[in-house]
Design a protein around this motif. Structure first.
Motif, mmCIF file in Angstrom:
data_model
loop_
_atom_site.group_PDB
_atom_site.id
_atom_site.type_symbol
_atom_site.label_atom_id
_atom_site.label_comp_id
_atom_site.label_asym_id
_atom_site.label_seq_id
_atom_site.Cartn_x
_atom_site.Cartn_y
_atom_site.Cartn_z
ATOM 1 N N SER A 101 0.876 -1.329 0.084
ATOM 2 C CA SER A 101 0.037 -0.033 -0.093
ATOM 3 C C SER A 101 0.972 1.244 -0.184
ATOM 4 C CB SER A 101 -1.102 0.154 1.206
ATOM 5 O OG SER A 101 -0.196 -0.027 2.483
ATOM 6 N N LEU A 102 1.930 1.240 0.881
ATOM 7 C CA LEU A 102 2.718 2.462 0.693
ATOM 8 C C LEU A 102 3.466 2.660 -0.644
ATOM 9 C CD1 LEU A 102 4.087 4.592 2.381
ATOM 10 C CD2 LEU A 102 5.903 3.149 3.249
ATOM 11 N N GLY A 103 3.779 1.570 -1.208
ATOM 12 C CA GLY A 103 4.469 1.471 -2.408
ATOM 13 C C GLY A 103 3.379 2.158 -3.734
ATOM 14 N N TYR A 104 2.264 1.726 -3.589
ATOM 15 C CA TYR A 104 1.268 2.169 -4.447
ATOM 16 C C TYR A 104 0.848 3.591 -4.255
ATOM 17 C CZ TYR A 104 0.333 -2.643 -6.199
ATOM 18 O OH TYR A 104 0.782 -3.829 -6.772
ATOM 19 N N ILE A 105 0.919 3.974 -3.127
ATOM 20 C CA ILE A 105 0.519 5.369 -2.684
ATOM 21 C C ILE A 105 1.686 6.103 -3.129
ATOM 22 C CG2 ILE A 105 0.331 6.976 -1.099
ATOM 23 C CD1 ILE A 105 -1.116 4.701 0.780
ATOM 24 N N SER A 106 2.929 5.680 -3.182
ATOM 25 C CA SER A 106 4.073 6.592 -3.590
ATOM 26 C C SER A 106 4.021 6.541 -4.995
ATOM 27 C CB SER A 106 5.399 5.927 -3.366
ATOM 28 O OG SER A 106 5.630 5.982 -1.693
ATOM 29 N N LEU A 107 3.837 5.375 -5.687
ATOM 30 C CA LEU A 107 3.491 5.415 -7.101
ATOM 31 C C LEU A 107 2.691 6.530 -7.575
ATOM 32 C CD1 LEU A 107 4.693 4.065 -9.764
ATOM 33 C CD2 LEU A 107 2.591 2.388 -9.580
ATOM 34 N N PHE A 108 1.286 6.460 -7.016
ATOM 35 C CA PHE A 108 0.229 7.400 -7.394
ATOM 36 C C PHE A 108 0.559 8.767 -7.290
ATOM 37 C CE2 PHE A 108 -3.495 9.940 -5.957
ATOM 38 C CZ PHE A 108 -4.003 9.832 -7.196
ATOM 39 N N THR A 109 1.438 9.286 -6.086
ATOM 40 C CA THR A 109 1.625 10.525 -5.952
ATOM 41 C C THR A 109 2.771 10.907 -7.128
ATOM 42 O OG1 THR A 109 3.118 10.024 -4.198
ATOM 43 C CG2 THR A 109 0.983 10.691 -3.461
ATOM 44 N N SER A 110 3.596 9.908 -7.148
ATOM 45 C CA SER A 110 4.765 10.225 -8.127
ATOM 46 C C SER A 110 4.094 10.530 -9.752
ATOM 47 C CB SER A 110 5.979 9.272 -8.268
ATOM 48 O OG SER A 110 5.628 7.945 -8.869
ATOM 49 N N LEU A 111 3.137 9.731 -10.071
ATOM 50 C CA LEU A 111 2.514 9.787 -11.086
ATOM 51 C C LEU A 111 1.552 11.140 -11.106
ATOM 52 C CD1 LEU A 111 1.000 6.254 -11.805
ATOM 53 C CD2 LEU A 111 2.560 7.573 -13.375
ATOM 54 N N GLY A 112 1.032 11.611 -10.182
ATOM 55 C CA GLY A 112 0.555 13.112 -9.996
ATOM 56 C C GLY A 112 1.500 14.096 -10.233
ATOM 57 N N THR A 113 2.807 13.880 -9.905
ATOM 58 C CA THR A 113 3.594 15.007 -10.022
ATOM 59 C C THR A 113 4.201 14.909 -11.730
ATOM 60 O OG1 THR A 113 5.500 13.557 -9.736
ATOM 61 C CG2 THR A 113 4.914 14.890 -7.935
ATOM 62 N N LEU A 114 3.981 13.680 -12.244
ATOM 63 C CA LEU A 114 4.305 13.767 -13.641
ATOM 64 C C LEU A 114 3.086 14.448 -14.508
ATOM 65 C CD1 LEU A 114 6.369 12.507 -15.783
ATOM 66 C CD2 LEU A 114 4.860 10.622 -15.930
ATOM 67 N N LEU A 115 1.966 13.890 -13.997
ATOM 68 C CA LEU A 115 0.809 14.574 -14.689
ATOM 69 C C LEU A 115 0.614 15.796 -14.615
ATOM 70 C CD1 LEU A 115 -2.108 11.710 -14.107
ATOM 71 C CD2 LEU A 115 -0.958 12.216 -16.102
ATOM 72 N N LEU A 141 8.415 12.852 0.073
ATOM 73 C CA LEU A 141 8.159 12.176 1.478
ATOM 74 C C LEU A 141 7.774 10.789 1.515
ATOM 75 C CD1 LEU A 141 8.424 12.733 4.707
ATOM 76 C CD2 LEU A 141 5.957 13.470 4.351
ATOM 77 N N LEU A 142 6.721 10.705 0.711
ATOM 78 C CA LEU A 142 6.212 9.204 0.474
ATOM 79 C C LEU A 142 7.128 8.059 -0.037
ATOM 80 C CD1 LEU A 142 2.502 9.688 -0.353
ATOM 81 C CD2 LEU A 142 3.267 8.899 1.695
ATOM 82 N N ILE A 143 7.815 8.728 -1.099
ATOM 83 C CA ILE A 143 9.034 7.656 -1.421
ATOM 84 C C ILE A 143 10.186 7.427 -0.644
ATOM 85 C CG2 ILE A 143 10.752 7.821 -3.404
ATOM 86 C CD1 ILE A 143 8.389 9.170 -5.120
ATOM 87 N N ALA A 144 10.562 8.653 0.087
ATOM 88 C CA ALA A 144 11.527 8.386 1.255
ATOM 89 C C ALA A 144 11.014 7.546 2.272
ATOM 90 C CB ALA A 144 11.843 9.757 1.780
ATOM 91 N N VAL A 145 9.827 7.623 2.763
ATOM 92 C CA VAL A 145 9.336 6.574 3.887
ATOM 93 C C VAL A 145 9.181 5.236 3.277
ATOM 94 C CG1 VAL A 145 7.157 5.956 4.857
ATOM 95 C CG2 VAL A 145 7.969 8.433 5.215
ATOM 96 N N ASN A 146 9.027 5.047 2.005
ATOM 97 C CA ASN A 146 8.694 3.745 1.429
ATOM 98 C C ASN A 146 10.126 3.014 1.171
ATOM 99 O OD1 ASN A 146 7.779 1.497 0.117
ATOM 100 N ND2 ASN A 146 7.396 2.309 -1.670
ATOM 101 N N SER A 147 11.167 3.986 1.009
ATOM 102 C CA SER A 147 12.649 3.317 0.569
ATOM 103 C C SER A 147 13.100 3.035 2.098
ATOM 104 C CB SER A 147 13.726 4.629 0.282
ATOM 105 O OG SER A 147 13.160 4.959 -0.972
#
Length: 133
Positions: free
Chosen positions: A9-23, A66-72
């Motif tokens: 779930s943390l990975g998918y949330i990180s992926l979603f937010t990074s896709l948001g930055t891309l979009l 932040l979410l990517i860092a926490v996930n890492s």
């Protein structure tokens, strides 16, 4: 809640937010750069929530980072300890942790790549192009 569920779930949330930055920031900038301004206009009229993401670009990037860092931290520091103690892996499925770990790392690195593409396009592409010419 199992550790595998938390990792995914943390990975998918990180992926979603990074896709948001891309979009919100990277794709529109890139489209305008290559002369597709009309496409950006129709995209924004079709998906008006992109404007809200663009208005809060700094917050969007901060949250995604932040979410990517926490996930890492979770994937590389916490999850291996849980796996060694046997608290996250079922005894009857020894390959479950290996598979979950591989999927989580793939999602993490995909998110990180997308995030840095968005970061470059949103904050660095303009100054680089101005410096070039």
């Amino acid at each position: 809640m199992s550790a595998t569920w938390k990792t995914r779930s943390l990975g998918y949330i990180s992926l979603f937010t990074s896709l948001g930055t891309l979009l919100c920031c990277a794709l529109p900038s890139l489209m305008v750069l290559v002369g597709m301004g009309a496409t950006v206009a129709s995209l924004v009229s079709t998906l008006p929530w992109l404007i809200a993401l663009s208005r809060y670009k700094n917050l969007t990037f901060a949250l995604a980072g932040l979410l990517i860092a926490v996930n890492s931290v979770y994937i590389y520091r916490i999850a291996p300890g849980l796996q060694q103690t046997g608290r996250s892996c079922p005894v009857d499925q020894p390959s479950a942790c290996t598979t979950a770990s591989r999927v989580s790392r793939t999602i993490l690195w995909t998110s990180t790549g997308i995030y840095f593409i968005g970061l470059f396009s949103a904050y660095l592409l303009g100054p680089v192009l101005e410096a070039i010419g």
